[in-house]
Design an enzyme around this catalytic site. Structure first.
Site, PDB file in Angstrom:
ATOM      1  N   LYS A 200      55.370  62.467  24.589  1.00  0.00           N
ATOM      2  CA  LYS A 200      56.477  62.824  23.694  1.00  0.00           C
ATOM      3  C   LYS A 200      56.862  64.266  23.984  1.00  0.00           C
ATOM      4  CE  LYS A 200      57.730  63.337  18.806  1.00  0.00           C
ATOM      5  NZ  LYS A 200      57.275  63.176  17.403  1.00  0.00           N
ATOM      6  N   LYS A 253      58.760  59.176  25.194  1.00  0.00           N
ATOM      7  CA  LYS A 253      59.847  59.537  24.278  1.00  0.00           C
ATOM      8  C   LYS A 253      60.318  60.958  24.586  1.00  0.00           C
ATOM      9  CE  LYS A 253      60.715  60.458  19.359  1.00  0.00           C
ATOM     10  NZ  LYS A 253      60.133  60.542  18.011  1.00  0.00           N
TER      11      LYS A 253
END
Length: 328
Positions: A200, A253
């Site tokens: 992320k 992400k």
């Protein structure tokens, strides 16, 4: 006997849908997981201006909202809590409140839609007074050990409420291992899937989400725990770490700016399902471009989503999920 973390695989394929995610295939409805914002006003439905077509939903409105989507083929959702009335503190204690929006929504959805796969985002930022994703030292830096333990407590509460999947997005060191150990020790290791936000990145594409969830930090930023955008090697290490620590699904992400990392994840963890989150800013940009006449919305939604699948994803968290239920 206490099972080792490396021994427990069944949590990753305990549900019929999670068994489908174990194989590579072409784009279909079962690959979409719909992010839903749940607020603590049970009767509300509030549009999110920066995230077109998305709303904050009260628990009592979920049946009317989710029901038609389930009939169209919706298979899974991921819940994000948006507490507006609770008293926030340094530990994020409202996160696992039995009367909080996420736990109430899990129970409601399990009752209304028994076949719907329910994932829950696990983080503290929506519930802490400072808006950061972990517990802080007095100097404002992350206190890693209690942060991971607190995240594990919240994940356990969601699993005990009936979540099929817990998905830590906080990026605290050691939280995957802490969650897996907590699930195993409480008899849920083979019943609840652990999907880790492994890679992320500290992206500029989270703005609409932070508007939706009210989760912007009150000071500083999250660059000390979310990954630097240029740090490909660090992302690879994080992916490998989370597979060792017990993740059942690995996530990257955002999606589109990091397709190379997604492809790397498919090589580093070829035996794991791979998720990608097409985040709020990606979605908002695509919608804005279509509204400006730059391209056709459906064409661009398909092109971007198929590129994510081409890079290796077997599961896509997407705000376009309702449209794809009609398009596919």
């Amino acid at each position: 006997m206490t099972l080792d973390i490396s021994s427990v695989l069944q949590g990753g394929y305990n549900h019929p849908l999670s068994r489908q995610w174990q194989s590579r295939r072409g784009l279909d409805k079962s690959m979409f997981m719909y992010p839903i914002f749940i607020t603590d006003d049970p009767t509300t439905c509030v549009e999110i201006s920066s995230l077109p077509g998305q709303c904050r939903w009260g628990v009592d409105r979920l049946e009317g909202f989710i029901g038609p989507l389930v009939k169209k083929g919706l298979k899974s959702v991921i819940l994000f809590g948006v507490p507006l009335t609770c008293e926030k503190d340094g530990r994020g204690n409202p996160a696992d409140d039995p009367q909080g929006p996420v736990i109430l929504a899990i129970r409601k959805l399990r009752e209304l839609f028994p076949t719907l796969f329910i994932a829950t985002d696990v983080c503290l930022c929506e519930y802490t007074s400072h808006g950061h994703c972990g517990i802080l030292h007095e100097d404002g830096t992350i206190n890693a050990v209690p942060s991971a333990e607190r995240i594990a407590e919240v994940a356990l509460a969601y699993a005990q409420a009936g979540a099929h999947c817990v998905a830590p997005s906080d990026m605290m060191d050691g939280r995957v291992k802490a969650i897996k150990r907590k699930l195993i020790d409480n008899g849920l290791g083979n019943k609840c899937l652990l999907m880790s936000y492994s890679a992320k990145f500290a992206s500029g594409l989270y703005g609409p989400f932070r508007d939706a969830a009210g989760s912007a930090p009150s000071f500083g930023d999250r660059k000390c725990y979310q990954l630097p955008p240029s740090a490909k090697g660090l992302a690879r290490r994080a992916i490998q770490r989370d597979t060792v620590e017990g993740a059942d699904i690995i996530m990257v992400k955002p999606a589109l700016p990091y397709l190379d990392v997604l492809a790397d994840a498919a090589q580093l963890a070829p035996d794991y399902p791979l998720a990608a989150y097409q985040v709020s800013g990606e979605y908002a940009m695509i919608v804005a471009g279509a509204r400006a006449g730059v391209y056709d919305l459906r064409v661009m939604a398909f092109e971007t989503t198929e590129s994510i699948v081409r890079a290796g994803a077997t599961l896509i968290l997407s705000y376009f999920t309702p449209q794809f239920l009609d398009w596919l």
